[in-house]
Design a protein around this motif. Structure first.
Motif, PDB file in Angstrom:
ATOM      1  N   LEU A 165      12.874  -3.407 -72.861  1.00 26.92           N
ATOM      2  CA  LEU A 165      12.251  -4.666 -73.252  1.00 26.92           C
ATOM      3  C   LEU A 165      10.979  -4.458 -74.070  1.00 26.92           C
ATOM      4  CD1 LEU A 165      12.699  -6.766 -69.982  1.00 26.92           C
ATOM      5  CD2 LEU A 165      13.998  -6.946 -72.121  1.00 26.92           C
ATOM      6  N   ALA A 166      10.320  -3.326 -73.871  1.00 24.46           N
ATOM      7  CA  ALA A 166       9.101  -3.043 -74.628  1.00 24.46           C
ATOM      8  C   ALA A 166       9.393  -2.841 -76.106  1.00 24.46           C
ATOM      9  CB  ALA A 166       8.403  -1.811 -74.056  1.00 24.46           C
ATOM     10  N   SER A 167      10.591  -2.349 -76.439  1.00 26.06           N
ATOM     11  CA  SER A 167      10.957  -2.114 -77.835  1.00 26.06           C
ATOM     12  C   SER A 167      12.476  -2.079 -77.968  1.00 26.06           C
ATOM     13  CB  SER A 167      10.351  -0.794 -78.327  1.00 26.06           C
ATOM     14  OG  SER A 167      10.550  -0.624 -79.700  1.00 26.06           O
ATOM     15  N   PRO A 168      13.126  -3.245 -77.892  1.00 22.02           N
ATOM     16  CA  PRO A 168      14.593  -3.272 -77.903  1.00 22.02           C
ATOM     17  C   PRO A 168      15.204  -2.744 -79.191  1.00 22.02           C
ATOM     18  CG  PRO A 168      13.681  -5.491 -78.069  1.00 22.02           C
ATOM     19  CD  PRO A 168      12.553  -4.587 -77.730  1.00 22.02           C
ATOM     20  N   GLY A 169      14.437  -2.770 -80.291  1.00 24.68           N
ATOM     21  CA  GLY A 169      14.964  -2.256 -81.551  1.00 24.68           C
ATOM     22  C   GLY A 169      15.272  -0.773 -81.513  1.00 24.68           C
ATOM     23  N   GLN A 170      14.588  -0.034 -80.628  1.00 24.95           N
ATOM     24  CA  GLN A 170      14.839   1.399 -80.507  1.00 24.95           C
ATOM     25  C   GLN A 170      16.260   1.689 -80.027  1.00 24.95           C
ATOM     26  OE1 GLN A 170      12.911   4.287 -81.139  1.00 24.95           O
ATOM     27  NE2 GLN A 170      11.766   2.795 -82.357  1.00 24.95           N
ATOM     28  N   LEU A 171      16.822   0.731 -79.313  1.00 21.19           N
ATOM     29  CA  LEU A 171      18.178   0.900 -78.794  1.00 21.19           C
ATOM     30  C   LEU A 171      19.177   1.113 -79.924  1.00 21.19           C
ATOM     31  CD1 LEU A 171      19.519   0.753 -75.939  1.00 21.19           C
ATOM     32  CD2 LEU A 171      20.133  -1.605 -76.492  1.00 21.19           C
ATOM     33  N   ALA A 172      18.909   0.499 -81.072  1.00 19.18           N
ATOM     34  CA  ALA A 172      19.819   0.608 -82.209  1.00 19.18           C
ATOM     35  C   ALA A 172      19.883   2.023 -82.766  1.00 19.18           C
ATOM     36  CB  ALA A 172      19.389  -0.366 -83.305  1.00 19.18           C
ATOM     37  N   MET A 173      18.847   2.813 -82.493  1.00 17.33           N
ATOM     38  CA  MET A 173      18.758   4.130 -83.121  1.00 17.33           C
ATOM     39  C   MET A 173      18.853   5.283 -82.142  1.00 17.33           C
ATOM     40  SD  MET A 173      15.670   3.213 -85.786  1.00 17.33           S
ATOM     41  CE  MET A 173      14.641   2.529 -84.491  1.00 17.33           C
TER      42      MET A 173
END
Length: 285
Positions: free
Chosen positions: A29-37
Motif C-alpha cells: 500500500l505504501a507504493s503499489p506501483g512497485q508491484l508492476a515491476m
C-alpha cells in the motif's frame, strides 16, 4: 478503482490478517506501483517475508496468482493512476537530478508533439475553427482545465464559444441545436471519463465536425473524431505532463486569431476597444 482492486481487497480484510500479512500489506500500500515491476521474490524480500508467504497472500485476496495482481498493477500504471506512479523520481540522487530529468522530459514532449503534426491538416483545423458558426469545447475532469484554457484564448479572437459541461447542467440542452455548421473541440487526456465518448458519439450522429485533443493513446473516442492531435504526456514524476497540450492549445488559438485578423472586420479589434471603453484591464505603467 474497480471494486476488486488490490487496495480494496487488502483493506477489506486487513484487520483479520496476521502480523506477517499486515506487514506485507503495508509495503504494498505504501507504493503499489512497485508491484508492476517486481517479481514475487523481490516483493517478499522488500517486505521481509518468504516468497511462499507472498504467493499465499495474493491467493487469499482472490487472485489466481501473483502474476495476475502484477498485471492489474501494470494496467493501473499504464492508465496513469498517480497512486501507481508516486514512486517515480525515487531513482534520482538529489533534487537537482530530479528537476533536470523532469525538464528534459517536458522538452521532449513538446518537441515530439510538434514533430508529429500534419501541417496541412493543422491548416484545415484552423480554418474549420475560424469558420464554424459556433464552437463548443468539451472536457471532463482534469481535461476541463485544458478546455478552460482553450476557451479563454479562443474567446479573444472569435465569438460563440461554449464550454461544456456547465456547472449543474446536463449536456443535452446545449448540444440539441448543434449541426454540421458548428464544431466541437473535445479534450480527452488519459483517465478519460465515459461521458466524453458518449458526448462524442452523439455529436457524430449529428454530423458535428470534431477536433479531438488527446494523449498518444487517444482511446475509443478517437474513432469518432474528424481530426486528432495526439500530445506526448509522458512524465518523469507521478502526474502526466500537460506542457505539450498547453503548447498546442496556444498554437491553435493563435493561428485561428491570425486567420481571423486578416479579414475585413476584426473581432479582436472590437474586443480591445471594448476593454478600453469598459475600463476592464489594468493599465500598463
Amino acid at each position: 478503482m474497480p471494486e476488486s482492486s488490490l487496495e480494496r481487497r487488502i483493506k477489506a480484510r486487513y484487520e483479520a490478517m496476521s502480523a506477517v500479512e499486515q506487514k506485507l500489506s503495508d509495503v504494498i500500500l505504501a507504493s503499489p506501483g512497485q508491484l508492476a515491476m517486481q517479481t514475487a521474490t523481490e516483493l517478499a524480500g522488500n517486505a521481509g517475508v518468504s516468497k511462499a508467504t507472498a504467493t499465499r497472500f495474493f491467493r487469499s485476496l482472490g487472485y489466481d496468482s501473483y502474476e495476475q495482481a502484477r498485471r492489474e498493477a501494470r494496467a493501473a500504471r499504464s492508465a496513469g493512476s498517480p497512486l501507481y506512479m508516486q514512486d517515480r523520481g525515487k531513482e534520482d540522487a538529489n533534487t537537482s537530478d530530479l528537476i533536470k530529468h523532469h525538464l528534459d522530459q517536458e522538452i521532449a514532449n513538446i518537441y515530439q508533439t510538434y514533430q508529429s503534426l500534419d501541417r496541412n491538416e493543422l491548416l484545415t483545423i484552423v480554418q474549420a475553427v475560424a469558420n464554424a458558426r459556433r464552437v463548443v469545447i468539451i472536457g471532463f475532469r482534469h481535461s476541463q482545465t485544458i478546455a478552460h484554457m482553450f476557451r479563454s484564448n479562443l474567446i479573444q479572437v472569435r465569438a460563440d464559444i461554449l464550454l461544456l459541461p456547465s456547472a449543474g447542467d446536463s449536456l443535452a440542452e446545449y448540444m440539441a441545436d448543434l449541426g454540421p455548421q458548428d464544431l466541437a473541440i473535445c479534450i480527452g487526456l488519459r483517465r478519460r471519463m465515459p461521458q466524453l465518448e458518449a458526448a462524442m458519439a452523439a455529436l457524430h450522429e449529428m454530423a458535428v465536425p470534431m477536433l479531438y485533443l488527446a494523449d498518444v493513446l487517444a482511446g475509443h473516442p478517437a474513432r469518432l473524431a474528424s481530426w486528432i492531435i495526439r500530445c506526448q504526456t509522458e512524465s518523469s514524476l507521478m502526474f502526466d505532463s500537460n506542457v505539450s497540450v498547453s503548447a498546442i492549445t496556444n498554437l491553435l488559438c493563435s493561428l485561428v486569431g491570425k486567420e481571423l485578423s486578416e479579414r475585413k472586420s476584426s473581432y479582436l479589434q472590437r474586443v480591445e476597444l471594448l476593454h478600453q471603453q469598459l475600463d476592464e484591464l489594468e493599465k500598463s505603467p
